[in-house]
Design a protein around this motif. Structure first.
Motif, PDB file in Angstrom:
ATOM      1  N   UNK A 195       0.842  -1.200   0.000  1.00 46.38           N
ATOM      2  CA  UNK A 195       0.000   0.000   0.000  1.00 46.38           C
ATOM      3  C   UNK A 195       0.870   1.240   0.000  1.00 46.38           C
ATOM      4  N   UNK A 196       0.291   2.339  -0.428  1.00 44.62           N
ATOM      5  CA  UNK A 196       0.992   3.618  -0.410  1.00 44.62           C
ATOM      6  C   UNK A 196       0.888   4.270   0.949  1.00 44.62           C
ATOM      7  N   UNK A 197       1.180   5.574   1.002  1.00 48.22           N
ATOM      8  CA  UNK A 197       1.246   6.289   2.275  1.00 48.22           C
ATOM      9  C   UNK A 197      -0.008   7.106   2.581  1.00 48.22           C
ATOM     10  N   UNK A 198      -1.014   7.033   1.721  1.00 50.26           N
ATOM     11  CA  UNK A 198      -2.170   7.913   1.924  1.00 50.26           C
ATOM     12  C   UNK A 198      -2.850   7.675   3.282  1.00 50.26           C
ATOM     13  N   UNK A 199      -3.060   6.422   3.632  1.00 49.39           N
ATOM     14  CA  UNK A 199      -3.754   6.127   4.887  1.00 49.39           C
ATOM     15  C   UNK A 199      -2.967   6.621   6.092  1.00 49.39           C
ATOM     16  N   UNK A 200      -1.662   6.356   6.122  1.00 49.24           N
ATOM     17  CA  UNK A 200      -0.876   6.765   7.291  1.00 49.24           C
ATOM     18  C   UNK A 200      -0.679   8.274   7.321  1.00 49.24           C
ATOM     19  N   UNK A 201      -0.633   8.921   6.169  1.00 47.41           N
ATOM     20  CA  UNK A 201      -0.528  10.378   6.158  1.00 47.41           C
ATOM     21  C   UNK A 201      -1.780  11.016   6.758  1.00 47.41           C
ATOM     22  N   UNK A 202      -2.941  10.410   6.489  1.00 50.73           N
ATOM     23  CA  UNK A 202      -4.162  10.924   7.107  1.00 50.73           C
ATOM     24  C   UNK A 202      -4.101  10.740   8.619  1.00 50.73           C
ATOM     25  N   UNK A 203      -3.650   9.580   9.067  1.00 53.90           N
ATOM     26  CA  UNK A 203      -3.516   9.343  10.502  1.00 53.90           C
ATOM     27  C   UNK A 203      -2.538  10.324  11.139  1.00 53.90           C
ATOM     28  N   UNK A 204      -1.433  10.593  10.462  1.00 57.20           N
ATOM     29  CA  UNK A 204      -0.444  11.535  11.001  1.00 57.20           C
ATOM     30  C   UNK A 204      -1.024  12.955  11.049  1.00 57.20           C
ATOM     31  N   UNK A 205      -1.763  13.326  10.013  1.00 59.01           N
ATOM     32  CA  UNK A 205      -2.412  14.645  10.010  1.00 59.01           C
ATOM     33  C   UNK A 205      -3.379  14.760  11.192  1.00 59.01           C
ATOM     34  N   UNK A 206      -4.212  13.753  11.381  1.00 59.03           N
ATOM     35  CA  UNK A 206      -5.218  13.810  12.433  1.00 59.03           C
ATOM     36  C   UNK A 206      -4.574  13.852  13.818  1.00 59.03           C
ATOM     37  N   UNK A 207      -3.513  13.067  14.014  1.00 62.22           N
ATOM     38  CA  UNK A 207      -2.833  13.073  15.310  1.00 62.22           C
ATOM     39  C   UNK A 207      -2.203  14.440  15.571  1.00 62.22           C
ATOM     40  N   UNK A 208      -1.529  15.001  14.566  1.00 60.62           N
ATOM     41  CA  UNK A 208      -0.898  16.314  14.731  1.00 60.62           C
ATOM     42  C   UNK A 208      -1.945  17.389  15.010  1.00 60.62           C
ATOM     43  N   UNK A 209      -3.063  17.337  14.297  1.00 58.48           N
ATOM     44  CA  UNK A 209      -4.141  18.306  14.513  1.00 58.48           C
ATOM     45  C   UNK A 209      -4.691  18.180  15.929  1.00 58.48           C
ATOM     46  N   UNK A 256      -1.124  18.561   3.420  1.00 59.64           N
ATOM     47  CA  UNK A 256      -0.716  18.791   2.034  1.00 59.64           C
ATOM     48  C   UNK A 256      -0.259  17.509   1.362  1.00 59.64           C
ATOM     49  N   UNK A 257       0.407  16.643   2.101  1.00 58.30           N
ATOM     50  CA  UNK A 257       0.876  15.373   1.541  1.00 58.30           C
ATOM     51  C   UNK A 257      -0.281  14.379   1.376  1.00 58.30           C
ATOM     52  N   UNK A 258      -1.158  14.329   2.389  1.00 59.99           N
ATOM     53  CA  UNK A 258      -2.256  13.362   2.374  1.00 59.99           C
ATOM     54  C   UNK A 258      -3.156  13.528   1.149  1.00 59.99           C
ATOM     55  N   UNK A 259      -3.635  14.739   0.910  1.00 56.95           N
ATOM     56  CA  UNK A 259      -4.632  14.940  -0.139  1.00 56.95           C
ATOM     57  C   UNK A 259      -4.048  14.766  -1.544  1.00 56.95           C
ATOM     58  N   UNK A 260      -2.723  14.754  -1.660  1.00 58.62           N
ATOM     59  CA  UNK A 260      -2.087  14.573  -2.970  1.00 58.62           C
ATOM     60  C   UNK A 260      -1.677  13.125  -3.223  1.00 58.62           C
ATOM     61  N   UNK A 261      -1.588  12.340  -2.151  1.00 56.75           N
ATOM     62  CA  UNK A 261      -1.122  10.954  -2.278  1.00 56.75           C
ATOM     63  C   UNK A 261      -2.181  10.096  -2.986  1.00 56.75           C
ATOM     64  N   UNK A 262      -1.773   9.229  -3.918  1.00 56.60           N
ATOM     65  CA  UNK A 262      -2.741   8.377  -4.628  1.00 56.60           C
ATOM     66  C   UNK A 262      -3.485   7.433  -3.674  1.00 56.60           C
ATOM     67  N   UNK A 263      -4.714   7.137  -4.012  1.00 54.82           N
ATOM     68  CA  UNK A 263      -5.497   6.167  -3.255  1.00 54.82           C
ATOM     69  C   UNK A 263      -5.003   4.748  -3.559  1.00 54.82           C
ATOM     70  N   UNK A 264      -5.240   3.842  -2.614  1.00 48.98           N
ATOM     71  CA  UNK A 264      -4.855   2.441  -2.815  1.00 48.98           C
ATOM     72  C   UNK A 264      -5.835   1.546  -2.069  1.00 48.98           C
ATOM     73  N   UNK A 286     -13.180  17.789   6.131  1.00 49.85           N
ATOM     74  CA  UNK A 286     -13.941  18.959   6.580  1.00 49.85           C
ATOM     75  C   UNK A 286     -13.261  19.654   7.748  1.00 49.85           C
ATOM     76  N   UNK A 287     -12.629  18.878   8.642  1.00 51.60           N
ATOM     77  CA  UNK A 287     -12.000  19.469   9.829  1.00 51.60           C
ATOM     78  C   UNK A 287     -10.991  20.548   9.442  1.00 51.60           C
ATOM     79  N   UNK A 288     -10.206  20.263   8.424  1.00 48.49           N
ATOM     80  CA  UNK A 288      -9.163  21.194   7.995  1.00 48.49           C
ATOM     81  C   UNK A 288      -9.768  22.543   7.601  1.00 48.49           C
ATOM     82  N   UNK A 289     -10.831  22.510   6.834  1.00 48.31           N
ATOM     83  CA  UNK A 289     -11.450  23.755   6.356  1.00 48.31           C
ATOM     84  C   UNK A 289     -12.177  24.482   7.482  1.00 48.31           C
ATOM     85  N   UNK A 290     -12.829  23.729   8.369  1.00 46.98           N
ATOM     86  CA  UNK A 290     -13.530  24.363   9.481  1.00 46.98           C
ATOM     87  C   UNK A 290     -12.525  25.025  10.421  1.00 46.98           C
ATOM     88  N   UNK A 291     -11.414  24.358  10.676  1.00 49.04           N
ATOM     89  CA  UNK A 291     -10.361  24.952  11.526  1.00 49.04           C
ATOM     90  C   UNK A 291      -9.898  26.294  10.970  1.00 49.04           C
TER      91      UNK A 291
END
Length: 384
Positions: free
Chosen positions: A127-141, A154-162, A176-181
């Motif tokens: 698998x690629x990094x999209x799933x873990x990048x989302x997890x890292x974004x959410x944890x950092x947020x 920025x990395x998550x939304x550009x990473x290809x789906x798998x 949505x969280x990103x935009x609401x923040x």
């Protein structure tokens, strides 16, 4: 108990769990089945039962019990990879690791290690990094590390789906969280349209989404749509303690629109979940929203309120009469205690900022009466 007897009992427990709605009874049935399998040394059956238990606990509001079940399964898989393939656990690994930051006693180092483990496991599975990048974004947020959150976003939304990427409905809801923040309310609502219109759904979508959009709709003055989102959303989440934080979003909206009486009924119905919920983050969200509600109640002159609260509540009154200032003080104390633990762990002031925001919501109130009745909860007295 003979082998036939205990296996028959496990089968009955599994059947019962399958018929039950998400919640503690379902989790307890599966935990009892796991204990029986353990007691008789049937590791494969114990693994199978706990695999189902992870699902039930995750979607029934018991993330701590999901973590325990996952840790057991992961341990077995690592000890005997020939018998227990890693692939089936990968999806559940996302669920569990994604909730770790909700517990302030779990250190940042432990969370980072768990995220690194996800990345390594997913890479081995192709698998690629999209799933873990989302997890890292959410944890950092969640921990208030704004610079890291922006980078991972920025990395998550550009990473290809798998094949291990979350479904599009879940990903959209999380975006949505990103935009609401950032106060990008119109962008968030436009992005939410497929979810709100039912064109993209999942197990917890639009349940979560209908709570997330309440504040953006309120800020943009779209109060009729916000009311409809509240009515529709509350119906979806009122029976499941997994949505405690979302219930907080509904309470906040009721405070902001001056629907104090309605908010107090919802508070009384669900505060029992908050008293015992293992997710400190979800409890914090519920408590801060309830604090805003009590502030609004006082602003409207409600010095005393009549509430049917659970016996486990600190200031439980058999007469169901409470001083609003006492409730406000208790909620403030609970929220402050949780905020202190999180901010100490995170090394930021995110949770104290969220608490300060809740205290200031009274300056934003726009009265907008909601006349629709609150339907009785399935249990009669209340889901709390």
């Amino acid at each position: 108990m003979t082998e036939l007897d205990w296996r028959e009992q496990v089968g009955k427990l599994l059947g019962r769990a399958e018929r039950l709605e998400p919640g503690e009874a379902k989790v307890m049935a599966l935990e009892e089945a796991a204990r029986l399998a353990d007691a008789h040394g049937d590791v494969p059956l114990a693994f199978e039962v706990r695999d189902a238990l992870i699902d039930a606990a995750t979607f029934g509001g018991f993330p701590d019990r999901a973590l325990v079940a996952f840790a057991w399964c992961r341990g077995q898989q690592q000890r005997d990879p020939e018998r227990f393939s890693p692939e089936p656990l990968l999806w559940k690994q996302k669920w569990v690791v994604g909730r770790l930051d909700e517990f302030p006693h779990i250190s940042r180092k432990q969370i980072e290690g768990a995220l690194d483990d996800v990345e390594q496991c997913f890479a081995k599975a192709g698998a690629g990094r999209r799933a873990v990048l989302k997890l890292r974004y959410q944890a950092a947020r969640d921990m208030g590390d704004d610079a890291a959150a922006e980078s991972f976003w920025a990395q998550w939304v550009k990473e290809p789906r798998d094949h291990l990427t979350d479904c599009r409905a879940c990903e959209l809801d999380d975006e949505l969280d990103h935009h609401i923040d950032r106060g990008e309310y119109a962008v968030a609502l436009e992005k939410a349209r497929p979810l709100l219109e039912g064109r993209s759904t999942c197990a917890e979508v639009p349940h979560l989404t209908l709570g997330s959009v309440l504040y953006p709709l309120f800020k943009l003055g779209r109060l009729e749509q916000a009311r409809d989102s509240h009515l529709r959303g509350y119906e979806l989440v009122q029976r499941n303690r997994e949505f405690l934080a979302t219930l907080g979003e509904h309470l906040e909206f009721l405070a902001l629109t001056g629907n104090v009486e309605r908010g107090l009924k919802l508070f009384a119905r669900h505060v029992g979940w908050a008293l015992e919920h293992s997710s400190h983050r979800d409890r914090f969200t519920f408590y801060t929203a309830s604090l805003a509600l009590m502030e609004q109640a006082l602003a409207e002159g409600h010095e005393r309120v009549t509430l049917s609260l659970p016996r486990t509540f600190t200031f439980y009154s058999p007469g169901e009469e409470y001083e609003t200032r006492t409730l406000r003080g208790w909620l403030a104390s609970q929220a402050e205690g949780i905020a202190a633990k999180f901010d100490a762990r995170n090394g930021t002031d995110r949770f104290h900022k969220l608490l300060a925001r809740a205290r200031q919501l009274g300056t934003e109130v726009v009265p907008f009466p909601i006349e629709a009745p609150i339907l009785p909860s399935p249990s009669g007295r209340g889901t709390g």
